[in-house]
Design a protein around this motif. Structure first.
Motif, PDB file in Angstrom:
ATOM      1  N   HIS A  45       0.700  -1.193   0.004  1.00 12.79           N
ATOM      2  CA  HIS A  45       0.005  -0.156   0.012  1.00 12.79           C
ATOM      3  C   HIS A  45       0.873   1.307  -0.070  1.00 12.79           C
ATOM      4  O   HIS A  45       1.954   1.305   0.616  1.00 12.79           O
ATOM      5  CB  HIS A  45      -1.092  -0.015   1.250  1.00 12.79           C
ATOM      6  CG  HIS A  45      -1.765  -1.061   1.413  1.00 12.79           C
ATOM      7  ND1 HIS A  45      -2.981  -1.411   0.697  1.00 12.79           N
ATOM      8  CD2 HIS A  45      -1.560  -2.350   2.082  1.00 12.79           C
ATOM      9  CE1 HIS A  45      -3.397  -2.649   0.968  1.00 12.79           C
ATOM     10  NE2 HIS A  45      -2.645  -3.137   1.888  1.00 12.79           N
ATOM     11  N   ASN A  46       0.701   2.188  -0.892  1.00 15.24           N
ATOM     12  CA  ASN A  46       1.270   3.394  -1.041  1.00 15.24           C
ATOM     13  C   ASN A  46       0.321   4.278  -0.699  1.00 15.24           C
ATOM     14  O   ASN A  46      -0.378   4.835  -1.267  1.00 15.24           O
ATOM     15  CB  ASN A  46       1.889   3.419  -2.424  1.00 15.24           C
ATOM     16  CG  ASN A  46       3.030   4.628  -2.721  1.00 15.24           C
ATOM     17  OD1 ASN A  46       3.003   5.352  -1.751  1.00 15.24           O
ATOM     18  ND2 ASN A  46       3.941   4.342  -3.410  1.00 15.24           N
ATOM     19  N   ARG A  91      -1.184 -10.378   5.573  1.00 17.68           N
ATOM     20  CA  ARG A  91      -2.468 -10.608   6.313  1.00 17.68           C
ATOM     21  C   ARG A  91      -2.653 -11.972   6.933  1.00 17.68           C
ATOM     22  O   ARG A  91      -3.306 -11.717   7.937  1.00 17.68           O
ATOM     23  CB  ARG A  91      -3.571 -10.294   5.298  1.00 17.68           C
ATOM     24  CG  ARG A  91      -3.770  -9.173   4.642  1.00 17.68           C
ATOM     25  CD  ARG A  91      -5.210  -9.027   4.129  1.00 17.68           C
ATOM     26  NE  ARG A  91      -5.366  -7.546   3.378  1.00 17.68           N
ATOM     27  CZ  ARG A  91      -5.711  -6.426   3.927  1.00 17.68           C
ATOM     28  NH1 ARG A  91      -5.823  -6.762   5.471  1.00 17.68           N
ATOM     29  NH2 ARG A  91      -5.904  -5.313   3.420  1.00 17.68           N
ATOM     30  N   GLU A  92      -1.986 -12.799   6.576  1.00 23.59           N
ATOM     31  CA  GLU A  92      -1.983 -14.092   7.414  1.00 23.59           C
ATOM     32  C   GLU A  92      -1.442 -14.073   8.769  1.00 23.59           C
ATOM     33  O   GLU A  92      -2.200 -14.493   9.611  1.00 23.59           O
ATOM     34  CB  GLU A  92      -1.326 -15.248   6.351  1.00 23.59           C
ATOM     35  CG  GLU A  92      -1.784 -15.514   5.066  1.00 23.59           C
ATOM     36  CD  GLU A  92      -1.098 -14.645   4.134  1.00 23.59           C
ATOM     37  OE1 GLU A  92      -1.218 -15.072   2.918  1.00 23.59           O
ATOM     38  OE2 GLU A  92      -0.442 -13.612   4.433  1.00 23.59           O
ATOM     39  N   LEU A  93      -0.509 -13.225   8.757  1.00 25.03           N
ATOM     40  CA  LEU A  93      -0.133 -13.170  10.166  1.00 25.03           C
ATOM     41  C   LEU A  93      -0.259 -12.002  11.114  1.00 25.03           C
ATOM     42  O   LEU A  93       0.077 -11.796  11.955  1.00 25.03           O
ATOM     43  CB  LEU A  93       1.460 -13.419  10.287  1.00 25.03           C
ATOM     44  CG  LEU A  93       1.924 -14.823   9.755  1.00 25.03           C
ATOM     45  CD1 LEU A  93       3.634 -14.897   9.477  1.00 25.03           C
ATOM     46  CD2 LEU A  93       1.650 -15.820  10.726  1.00 25.03           C
ATOM     47  N   GLY A  94      -1.070 -10.845  10.406  1.00 17.84           N
ATOM     48  CA  GLY A  94      -1.443  -9.591  10.742  1.00 17.84           C
ATOM     49  C   GLY A  94      -0.204  -8.946  11.099  1.00 17.84           C
ATOM     50  O   GLY A  94      -0.018  -8.077  12.151  1.00 17.84           O
ATOM     51  N   LEU A  95       0.843  -9.095  10.139  1.00 20.25           N
ATOM     52  CA  LEU A  95       2.047  -8.101  10.298  1.00 20.25           C
ATOM     53  C   LEU A  95       2.167  -7.214   9.172  1.00 20.25           C
ATOM     54  O   LEU A  95       1.680  -7.407   8.175  1.00 20.25           O
ATOM     55  CB  LEU A  95       3.155  -9.060  10.302  1.00 20.25           C
ATOM     56  CG  LEU A  95       3.287  -9.997  11.537  1.00 20.25           C
ATOM     57  CD1 LEU A  95       4.213 -10.924  11.151  1.00 20.25           C
ATOM     58  CD2 LEU A  95       3.423  -9.519  13.052  1.00 20.25           C
ATOM     59  N   ALA A  96       3.134  -6.134   9.429  1.00 25.21           N
ATOM     60  CA  ALA A  96       2.989  -5.146   8.309  1.00 25.21           C
ATOM     61  C   ALA A  96       4.361  -4.343   8.673  1.00 25.21           C
ATOM     62  O   ALA A  96       4.938  -4.283  10.098  1.00 25.21           O
ATOM     63  CB  ALA A  96       2.008  -4.153   8.461  1.00 25.21           C
ATOM     64  N   ALA A  97       5.213  -3.784   7.520  1.00 23.01           N
ATOM     65  CA  ALA A  97       6.350  -3.069   7.765  1.00 23.01           C
ATOM     66  C   ALA A  97       6.258  -2.248   6.831  1.00 23.01           C
ATOM     67  O   ALA A  97       6.002  -2.040   5.877  1.00 23.01           O
ATOM     68  CB  ALA A  97       7.535  -4.004   7.553  1.00 23.01           C
ATOM     69  N   PRO A  98       6.885  -0.672   7.133  1.00 18.17           N
ATOM     70  CA  PRO A  98       7.102   0.518   6.210  1.00 18.17           C
ATOM     71  C   PRO A  98       8.372   0.219   5.264  1.00 18.17           C
ATOM     72  O   PRO A  98       9.284  -0.256   5.781  1.00 18.17           O
ATOM     73  CB  PRO A  98       6.939   1.560   7.254  1.00 18.17           C
ATOM     74  CG  PRO A  98       7.751   0.898   8.312  1.00 18.17           C
ATOM     75  CD  PRO A  98       7.487  -0.477   8.617  1.00 18.17           C
ATOM     76  N   GLY A  99       8.209   1.391   4.280  1.00 18.65           N
ATOM     77  CA  GLY A  99       9.534   1.214   3.474  1.00 18.65           C
ATOM     78  C   GLY A  99       9.348   2.525   2.560  1.00 18.65           C
ATOM     79  O   GLY A  99       8.145   2.961   2.531  1.00 18.65           O
ATOM     80  N   LYS A 100      10.167   2.811   1.983  1.00 18.07           N
ATOM     81  CA  LYS A 100      10.300   4.050   1.023  1.00 18.07           C
ATOM     82  C   LYS A 100       9.829   3.405  -0.421  1.00 18.07           C
ATOM     83  O   LYS A 100       9.568   4.196  -1.326  1.00 18.07           O
ATOM     84  CB  LYS A 100      11.529   4.746   0.904  1.00 18.07           C
ATOM     85  CG  LYS A 100      11.846   5.478   2.105  1.00 18.07           C
ATOM     86  CD  LYS A 100      13.003   6.380   1.984  1.00 18.07           C
ATOM     87  CE  LYS A 100      13.691   6.989   3.190  1.00 18.07           C
ATOM     88  NZ  LYS A 100      14.904   7.609   2.955  1.00 18.07           N
ATOM     89  N   THR A 101      10.290   2.201  -0.512  1.00 21.04           N
ATOM     90  CA  THR A 101      10.072   1.527  -2.023  1.00 21.04           C
ATOM     91  C   THR A 101       9.331   0.165  -1.621  1.00 21.04           C
ATOM     92  O   THR A 101       9.377  -0.398  -0.542  1.00 21.04           O
ATOM     93  CB  THR A 101      11.084   1.406  -2.831  1.00 21.04           C
ATOM     94  OG1 THR A 101      11.841   0.187  -2.058  1.00 21.04           O
ATOM     95  CG2 THR A 101      11.971   2.438  -3.070  1.00 21.04           C
ATOM     96  N   ASN A 102       8.598  -0.288  -2.605  1.00 25.27           N
ATOM     97  CA  ASN A 102       8.119  -1.904  -2.448  1.00 25.27           C
ATOM     98  C   ASN A 102       9.268  -3.041  -1.856  1.00 25.27           C
ATOM     99  O   ASN A 102       8.992  -3.733  -1.146  1.00 25.27           O
ATOM    100  CB  ASN A 102       7.798  -2.411  -3.590  1.00 25.27           C
ATOM    101  CG  ASN A 102       6.251  -1.857  -4.131  1.00 25.27           C
ATOM    102  OD1 ASN A 102       5.704  -1.070  -3.218  1.00 25.27           O
ATOM    103  ND2 ASN A 102       5.527  -2.513  -5.067  1.00 25.27           N
ATOM    104  N   GLU A 103      10.341  -2.599  -2.253  1.00 27.69           N
ATOM    105  CA  GLU A 103      11.492  -3.821  -2.159  1.00 27.69           C
ATOM    106  C   GLU A 103      11.939  -3.416  -0.394  1.00 27.69           C
ATOM    107  O   GLU A 103      12.104  -4.223   0.248  1.00 27.69           O
ATOM    108  CB  GLU A 103      12.669  -3.358  -3.041  1.00 27.69           C
ATOM    109  CG  GLU A 103      12.762  -3.834  -4.454  1.00 27.69           C
ATOM    110  CD  GLU A 103      11.659  -2.855  -5.398  1.00 27.69           C
ATOM    111  OE1 GLU A 103      11.418  -1.615  -4.727  1.00 27.69           O
ATOM    112  OE2 GLU A 103      10.980  -3.309  -6.251  1.00 27.69           O
ATOM    113  N   GLU A 104      12.168  -2.188  -0.200  1.00 27.16           N
ATOM    114  CA  GLU A 104      12.525  -1.803   1.008  1.00 27.16           C
ATOM    115  C   GLU A 104      11.417  -2.212   2.097  1.00 27.16           C
ATOM    116  O   GLU A 104      11.710  -2.919   2.940  1.00 27.16           O
ATOM    117  CB  GLU A 104      12.362  -0.359   1.268  1.00 27.16           C
ATOM    118  CG  GLU A 104      13.215   0.059   2.871  1.00 27.16           C
ATOM    119  CD  GLU A 104      13.342   1.525   2.698  1.00 27.16           C
ATOM    120  OE1 GLU A 104      12.957   2.311   3.569  1.00 27.16           O
ATOM    121  OE2 GLU A 104      14.259   1.923   1.929  1.00 27.16           O
ATOM    122  N   ALA A 105      10.190  -2.014   1.769  1.00 26.96           N
ATOM    123  CA  ALA A 105       9.169  -2.410   2.586  1.00 26.96           C
ATOM    124  C   ALA A 105       8.939  -3.995   2.684  1.00 26.96           C
ATOM    125  O   ALA A 105       8.815  -4.504   3.886  1.00 26.96           O
ATOM    126  CB  ALA A 105       7.724  -1.888   2.393  1.00 26.96           C
ATOM    127  N   GLY A 106       9.342  -4.854   1.662  1.00 25.39           N
ATOM    128  CA  GLY A 106       9.115  -6.445   1.458  1.00 25.39           C
ATOM    129  C   GLY A 106      10.412  -6.832   2.424  1.00 25.39           C
ATOM    130  O   GLY A 106       9.919  -7.778   3.103  1.00 25.39           O
TER     131      GLY A 106
END
Length: 98
Positions: free
Chosen positions: A16-17, A27-42
Motif C-alpha cells: 500500500h502506497n 495479512r495471514e499473520l497480521g504483520l506490516a512493515a514500512p519502507g520508501k519502496t516496495n523492495e524496502e518495505a518487503g
C-alpha cells in the motif's frame, strides 16, 4: 552428521502506497512493515515475519499459529530454493543427527 531442520514459509505481501510511504502487509499473520519502496518495505516485512516466527517458536506455538493462519510451510534442506511468492526460511529449533 548433524543437520538442522528448516521451515520454508510462503506468504504473498500486499503493498500500500500512501503519501510516499509504502507499507508491506502479511495479512495471514497480521504483520506490516514500512519502507520508501516496495523492495524496502518487503525486506522489512520479511525481517518482521522472521522475528515474529522466532518468538512463536520460543513459545512453542509456531506450527499451530502458522497452520491456523493458512500460511504455507514446508520443511526443507538448506540448499532448496523457491521462486514462488515470498519465501522466508527459519530454523525450527530441531536438530537431526545422521
Amino acid at each position: 552428521m548433524v543437520s538442522t531442520t528448516l521451515l520454508q514459509i510462503k506468504y504473498r505481501p500486499e503493498f500500500h502506497n500512501e503519501d510516499g510511504l509504502v507499507t508491506a502487509v502479511c495479512r495471514e499473520l497480521g504483520l506490516a512493515a514500512p519502507g520508501k519502496t516496495n523492495e524496502e518495505a518487503g525486506a522489512a516485512l520479511s525481517s518482521t515475519v522472521g522475528a515474529d516466527c522466532d518468538i512463536l517458536e520460543r513459545r512453542g506455538v509456531l506450527a499451530k499459529t502458522l497452520a491456523e493462519s493458512g500460511v504455507i510451510t514446508e520443511e526443507i534442506s538448506v540448499d532448496k530454493e523457491s521462486n514462488e511468492d515470498v519465501v522466508l526460511v527459519v530454523g525450527t529449533g530441531r536438530s537431526n543427527r545422521r
